[in-house]
Design a protein around this motif. Structure first.
Motif, PDB file in Angstrom:
ATOM      1  N   GLU A  72      35.464  89.540  10.848  1.00 16.04           N
ATOM      2  CA  GLU A  72      34.031  89.773  10.683  1.00 16.04           C
ATOM      3  C   GLU A  72      33.211  88.805  11.539  1.00 16.04           C
ATOM      4  O   GLU A  72      32.187  89.188  12.122  1.00 16.04           O
ATOM      5  N   TYR A  73      33.639  87.546  11.619  1.00 17.39           N
ATOM      6  CA  TYR A  73      32.931  86.599  12.495  1.00 17.39           C
ATOM      7  C   TYR A  73      33.012  87.047  13.946  1.00 17.39           C
ATOM      8  O   TYR A  73      32.017  87.017  14.679  1.00 17.39           O
ATOM      9  N   ASP A  74      34.200  87.451  14.378  1.00 20.02           N
ATOM     10  CA  ASP A  74      34.367  87.850  15.774  1.00 20.02           C
ATOM     11  C   ASP A  74      33.532  89.084  16.101  1.00 20.02           C
ATOM     12  O   ASP A  74      32.919  89.168  17.175  1.00 20.02           O
ATOM     13  N   VAL A  75      33.510  90.051  15.183  1.00 20.66           N
ATOM     14  CA  VAL A  75      32.711  91.255  15.413  1.00 20.66           C
ATOM     15  C   VAL A  75      31.228  90.899  15.502  1.00 20.66           C
ATOM     16  O   VAL A  75      30.501  91.356  16.396  1.00 20.66           O
ATOM     17  N   ALA A  76      30.752  90.053  14.556  1.00 19.51           N
ATOM     18  CA  ALA A  76      29.337  89.669  14.551  1.00 19.51           C
ATOM     19  C   ALA A  76      28.973  88.907  15.814  1.00 19.51           C
ATOM     20  O   ALA A  76      27.908  89.129  16.413  1.00 19.51           O
ATOM     21  N   LEU A  77      29.868  88.034  16.256  1.00 25.65           N
ATOM     22  CA  LEU A  77      29.589  87.240  17.450  1.00 25.65           C
ATOM     23  C   LEU A  77      29.598  88.106  18.706  1.00 25.65           C
ATOM     24  O   LEU A  77      28.753  87.962  19.596  1.00 25.65           O
ATOM     25  N   ARG A  78      30.536  89.049  18.765  1.00 25.91           N
ATOM     26  CA  ARG A  78      30.573  89.935  19.926  1.00 25.91           C
ATOM     27  C   ARG A  78      29.317  90.823  19.974  1.00 25.91           C
ATOM     28  O   ARG A  78      28.755  91.053  21.052  1.00 25.91           O
ATOM     29  N   ARG A  79      28.886  91.297  18.823  1.00 26.22           N
ATOM     30  CA  ARG A  79      27.666  92.106  18.789  1.00 26.22           C
ATOM     31  C   ARG A  79      26.455  91.296  19.230  1.00 26.22           C
ATOM     32  O   ARG A  79      25.556  91.808  19.916  1.00 26.22           O
ATOM     33  N   TYR A  80      26.421  90.020  18.843  1.00 28.97           N
ATOM     34  CA  TYR A  80      25.300  89.188  19.267  1.00 28.97           C
ATOM     35  C   TYR A  80      25.334  88.965  20.780  1.00 28.97           C
ATOM     36  O   TYR A  80      24.289  88.989  21.449  1.00 28.97           O
ATOM     37  N   CYS A  81      26.507  88.764  21.324  1.00 26.76           N
ATOM     38  CA  CYS A  81      26.624  88.621  22.779  1.00 26.76           C
ATOM     39  C   CYS A  81      26.169  89.899  23.486  1.00 26.76           C
ATOM     40  O   CYS A  81      25.490  89.839  24.523  1.00 26.76           O
TER      41      CYS A  81
END
Length: 409
Positions: free
Chosen positions: A243-252
């Motif tokens: 979930e952290y990785d998905v959220a961070l990728r979406r923010y990028c």
């Protein structure tokens, strides 16, 4: 970038002394023992090195001798301190972004700064002749005259006049509201300019908001090709790794960053308590707790570094004057009450988190907000900040907090 002294260091010599002492079950003798060797202890060692003209015997007990990059601190303050040569970057202007638009905040006379751990650890090593004992600490026993630090098996490690303990521990009692600041960040490196090193993004609330809590991204650029990009939540519970990785990728993606074409040089994770539960800053007469364990973490934001630096500076000044190494409380009592009310309002859904922070920056000068979050505003400024918040929801939160405080236990 940071030169290491190739000569035998006090750290190495201290470690040999410590292990020899362990072999004969005789504790190292010290004036001050630092239990835990991370950021709080490193700031104390650096402050002692700046303040002391006479020798103070210091021991550090930690299973790891902290070196290298294991964390990043971001904080605001005035330029011209001893930290300036250690900083990776600093900014006079930052952005706060909401779905409604971007607000540029000019911070003068303050600045927002980034400090990575390696230069602070190296400064601590150079600043004080500390005996380092690379062993885990167990009990810390205060007999009224001295403090004995032993390992988990009960083997004596250090006997000192004072113990400064920065090991993480929970509050003295559970808080009425218990949230976390939890985050994951990527140190991204690009082969072409993609970042603006002249400005940081302090809070970007265009991230999807959790059902209960507040989320935001931020960007701390060191150069036009290298930056820390992070996703953060204020909420009751952590996410899973994916979930952290998905959220961070979406923010990028939102920032227009093509992560696939960039190098992820480092990954940073963290969890910081946001609670109105009280921390026991002085569990016995000769034991003082530092860092989060000593209440240095601001309940409303999770920021810790500036309060740790104040604690360290006060300790060093007191020791230099021949007085006990006792820091002042990290924050005024009224600020802790204001934080408790804010956390309650967010937790009970009385206010919208994004709207609350946006309104706070919209109706106050940036330096007032930042100094409040640092715990350095006056009573008059605090009243103005309270007046800029949504009145009825915050009154309901304050009333609920008052009723809870009257209940036993």
């Amino acid at each position: 970038m940071w030169r290491r002294d190739r000569r035998p260091t006090p750290v190495a010599a201290g470690a040999r002394v410590a292990w020899q002492a362990l072999a004969v079950s005789s504790p190292v003798d010290a004036d001050i023992v630092l239990v835990g060797g991370g950021g709080a202890a490193s700031l104390v060692l650096a402050a002692l090195g700046r303040q002391m003209r006479s020798r103070v015997r210091v021991a550090v007990v930690d299973p790891v001798h902290k070196r290298g990059q294991d964390r990043t601190w971001a904080f605001w303050g005035s330029p011209g301190t001893f930290l300036d040569p250690l900083l990776s970057a600093s900014w006079d202007e930052v952005d706060v972004v909401t779905p409604a638009g971007r607000r540029a905040l000019r911070l003068q006379p303050l600045r927002y700064a980034m400090l990575r751990s390696a230069p602070l650890y190296e400064l601590a090593d150079r600043s004080a002749d500390a005996v380092r004992i690379t062993a885990p600490a167990g009990s810390v026993t205060d007999d009224g005259e001295r403090v004995l630090v032993a390992d988990p098996d009960g083997t004596p490690l250090v006997r000192a006049n004072w113990a400064l303990d920065s090991r993480p521990r929970p509050p003295r009692r559970a808080g009425r509201t218990n949230w976390l600041q939890h985050f994951r960040g990527w140190w991204l490196e690009s082969d072409r300019p993609v970042f603006d090193p002249g400005r940081a993004v302090l809070m970007d609330f265009r991230t999807p908001q959790p059902a209960r809590g507040v989320s935001f991204g931020y960007v701390l650029p060191v150069s036009d090709r290298f930056a820390l990009v992070e996703y953060t939540e204020f909420s009751p519970a952590r996410l899973g790794d994916r979930e952290y990785d998905v959220a961070l990728r979406r923010y990028c993606d939102l920032l227009g960053l093509n992560v696939a074409a960039m190098q992820v040089r480092e990954v940073e994770d963290g969890v910081i308590p946001m609670t109105d539960g009280p921390f026991e800053s002085r569990p016995s007469p000769r034991v003082v707790r530092l860092g989060t364990a000593g209440g240095a973490t601001r309940p409303s934001t999770g920021f810790t570094f500036s309060a740790m630096a104040r604690q360290a500076d006060r300790i060093a000044r007191e020791v230099a004057a021949g007085r006990p190494p006792l820091p002042e409380p990290p924050y005024p009592a009224r600020h802790l009450w204001m934080d408790a009310v804010q956390l309650r309002a967010l937790d009970r859904g009385l206010v919208d988190g994004v709207a609350f922070f946006d309104r706070l920056f919209d109706r106050n000068p940036p330096d007032r907000v930042l100094r409040f979050l640092d715990g350095t505003t006056s009573v008059t400024e605090d009243l103005r900040l309270m007046g800029s918040s949504p009145l009825l929801p915050m009154m309901r939160a304050a009333a609920g907090d008052f009723v809870d405080r009257l209940r036993p236990g």
